[in-house]
Motif scaffolding. Structure first.
Motif, PDB file in Angstrom:
ATOM      1  N   PRO A 130       1.065  -1.445   0.253  1.00  0.00           N
ATOM      2  CA  PRO A 130      -0.095   0.316  -0.010  1.00  0.00           C
ATOM      3  C   PRO A 130       0.718   1.192  -0.287  1.00  0.00           C
ATOM      4  N   SER A 131       1.800   1.099   0.175  1.00  0.00           N
ATOM      5  CA  SER A 131       2.860   2.747   0.555  1.00  0.00           C
ATOM      6  C   SER A 131       3.945   2.019  -0.764  1.00  0.00           C
ATOM      7  N   GLY A 132       3.061   1.632  -1.915  1.00  0.00           N
ATOM      8  CA  GLY A 132       4.602   1.924  -3.000  1.00  0.00           C
ATOM      9  C   GLY A 132       4.066   2.662  -3.878  1.00  0.00           C
ATOM     10  N   GLY A 133       4.767   3.470  -4.731  1.00  0.00           N
ATOM     11  CA  GLY A 133       4.238   4.388  -5.599  1.00  0.00           C
ATOM     12  C   GLY A 133       5.822   4.417  -6.541  1.00  0.00           C
ATOM     13  N   TRP A 134       5.202   5.056  -7.389  1.00  0.00           N
ATOM     14  CA  TRP A 134       6.349   5.710  -8.653  1.00  0.00           C
ATOM     15  C   TRP A 134       6.687   7.227  -9.052  1.00  0.00           C
ATOM     16  N   SER A 135       7.919   7.453  -9.075  1.00  0.00           N
ATOM     17  CA  SER A 135       7.873   8.946  -9.444  1.00  0.00           C
ATOM     18  C   SER A 135       8.195   9.103 -10.943  1.00  0.00           C
ATOM     19  N   ASP A 136       6.933  10.346 -11.249  1.00  0.00           N
ATOM     20  CA  ASP A 136       6.470  10.824 -12.034  1.00  0.00           C
ATOM     21  C   ASP A 136       6.632  12.601 -12.791  1.00  0.00           C
ATOM     22  N   ASP A 137       7.701  12.625 -11.725  1.00  0.00           N
ATOM     23  CA  ASP A 137       7.592  14.779 -10.525  1.00  0.00           C
ATOM     24  C   ASP A 137       8.788  14.528 -11.305  1.00  0.00           C
ATOM     25  N   SER A 138       9.769  15.278 -12.281  1.00  0.00           N
ATOM     26  CA  SER A 138      10.891  15.694 -13.215  1.00  0.00           C
ATOM     27  C   SER A 138      11.642  16.561 -11.888  1.00  0.00           C
ATOM     28  N   ALA A 139      11.372  17.067 -11.380  1.00  0.00           N
ATOM     29  CA  ALA A 139      12.119  17.887 -10.146  1.00  0.00           C
ATOM     30  C   ALA A 139      11.770  16.647  -8.819  1.00  0.00           C
ATOM     31  N   ASP A 140      11.738  15.652  -8.781  1.00  0.00           N
ATOM     32  CA  ASP A 140      11.890  14.952  -8.142  1.00  0.00           C
ATOM     33  C   ASP A 140      13.449  14.163  -7.934  1.00  0.00           C
ATOM     34  N   PRO A 141      14.499  14.091  -7.213  1.00  0.00           N
ATOM     35  CA  PRO A 141      15.334  13.335  -6.678  1.00  0.00           C
ATOM     36  C   PRO A 141      14.691  11.742  -7.440  1.00  0.00           C
ATOM     37  N   ASP A 142      13.804  11.633  -6.757  1.00  0.00           N
ATOM     38  CA  ASP A 142      13.252  10.123  -7.286  1.00  0.00           C
ATOM     39  C   ASP A 142      12.963   9.737  -8.784  1.00  0.00           C
ATOM     40  N   TYR A 143      13.222  10.575  -9.612  1.00  0.00           N
ATOM     41  CA  TYR A 143      11.783  10.988 -10.552  1.00  0.00           C
ATOM     42  C   TYR A 143      12.441   9.536 -11.612  1.00  0.00           C
ATOM     43  N   ASN A 144      11.592   8.274 -11.274  1.00  0.00           N
ATOM     44  CA  ASN A 144      11.690   7.773 -12.815  1.00  0.00           C
ATOM     45  C   ASN A 144      12.232   6.229 -11.383  1.00  0.00           C
ATOM     46  N   LEU A 145      11.270   6.118 -10.268  1.00  0.00           N
ATOM     47  CA  LEU A 145      11.514   5.150  -9.402  1.00  0.00           C
ATOM     48  C   LEU A 145      10.500   5.207  -8.861  1.00  0.00           C
ATOM     49  N   MET A 146      11.019   3.541  -8.005  1.00  0.00           N
ATOM     50  CA  MET A 146       9.633   3.089  -7.556  1.00  0.00           C
ATOM     51  C   MET A 146      10.038   3.787  -5.639  1.00  0.00           C
ATOM     52  N   VAL A 147       9.039   4.264  -5.536  1.00  0.00           N
ATOM     53  CA  VAL A 147       9.249   5.272  -3.912  1.00  0.00           C
ATOM     54  C   VAL A 147       8.238   5.259  -2.911  1.00  0.00           C
ATOM     55  N   ARG A 148       8.495   5.400  -1.967  1.00  0.00           N
ATOM     56  CA  ARG A 148       7.577   5.378  -0.524  1.00  0.00           C
ATOM     57  C   ARG A 148       6.535   6.399  -0.122  1.00  0.00           C
ATOM     58  N   LEU A 149       5.217   5.368  -0.392  1.00  0.00           N
ATOM     59  CA  LEU A 149       3.919   6.959   0.075  1.00  0.00           C
ATOM     60  C   LEU A 149       4.372   6.794   1.737  1.00  0.00           C
ATOM     61  N   PRO A 150       3.060   8.488   2.489  1.00  0.00           N
ATOM     62  CA  PRO A 150       3.258   9.649   1.305  1.00  0.00           C
ATOM     63  C   PRO A 150       5.182  10.110   0.415  1.00  0.00           C
TER      64      PRO A 150
END
Length: 167
Positions: A71-91
């Motif tokens: 449930p805490s899994g996400g994928w960054s689609d924000d070009s300004a994010d250092p984790d852009y195009n990587l799996m991220v933990r939510l929130p």
């Protein structure tokens, strides 16, 4: 090309001697060099399958190397994010997609190496193979299949399987 390659055109996909209907991005298939975040296009070229995720409450693992989503899994689609195009933990403080959705689109995800692992900001994120909303309904740039077809493919892909997208 090998029998283990998934070849996608506007007409559908071929894999292991079978043909499958599939959906592509609403922006069509574009040259990889022209792909941009948010354009709705599917980039042409040869992409490796680098991961498989499944929703553990809805599916059993389709392969021994598939990983469950959380449930805490996400994928960054924000070009300004250092984790852009990587799996991220939510929130997560940047724009992202949830990997466990209320609909079945991401119950099974095959992850490609598009703009990964060293993502170029703005070049596009998350070119997945996933379940379609309905037959041939366009995606945001991914390649989507009927659930049964995607499961059939997922159970047979190898670590050397590539996604080849042709214009």
């Amino acid at each position: 090309m090998t029998p283990f390659d998934i070849v996608v055109t506007r007409q559908g996909a071929r894999f292991m001697g079978r043909t499958f209907p599939c959906s592509i991005g609403r922006g069509g298939i574009v040259p990889a060099r022209a792909k941009r975040e948010g354009d709705g296009a599917t980039p042409d070229g040869t992409h490796r399958i680098v991961g498989m995720l499944y929703h553990p409450a809805r599916l059993t693992p389709p392969a021994d190397w598939a990983l469950p989503t959380a449930p805490s899994g996400g994928w960054s689609d924000d070009s300004a994010d250092p984790d852009y195009n990587l799996m991220v933990r939510l929130p997560h403080g940047h724009s992202h997609e949830r990997l466990q959705r209320p609909d079945p689109l991401y119950d099974l995800i095959l992850i490609t190496d598009w703009n990964w692992p060293q993502a170029e900001p703005g070049r596009g994120s998350a070119i997945f193979l996933h379940t379609w909303r309905r037959p041939r309904f366009p995606t945001a740039g991914c390649v989507a299949f009927a659930r049964a077809d995607l499961l059939w493919i997922a159970r047979r892909i190898k670590h050397r399987t590539r996604l080849i997208i042709r214009r």
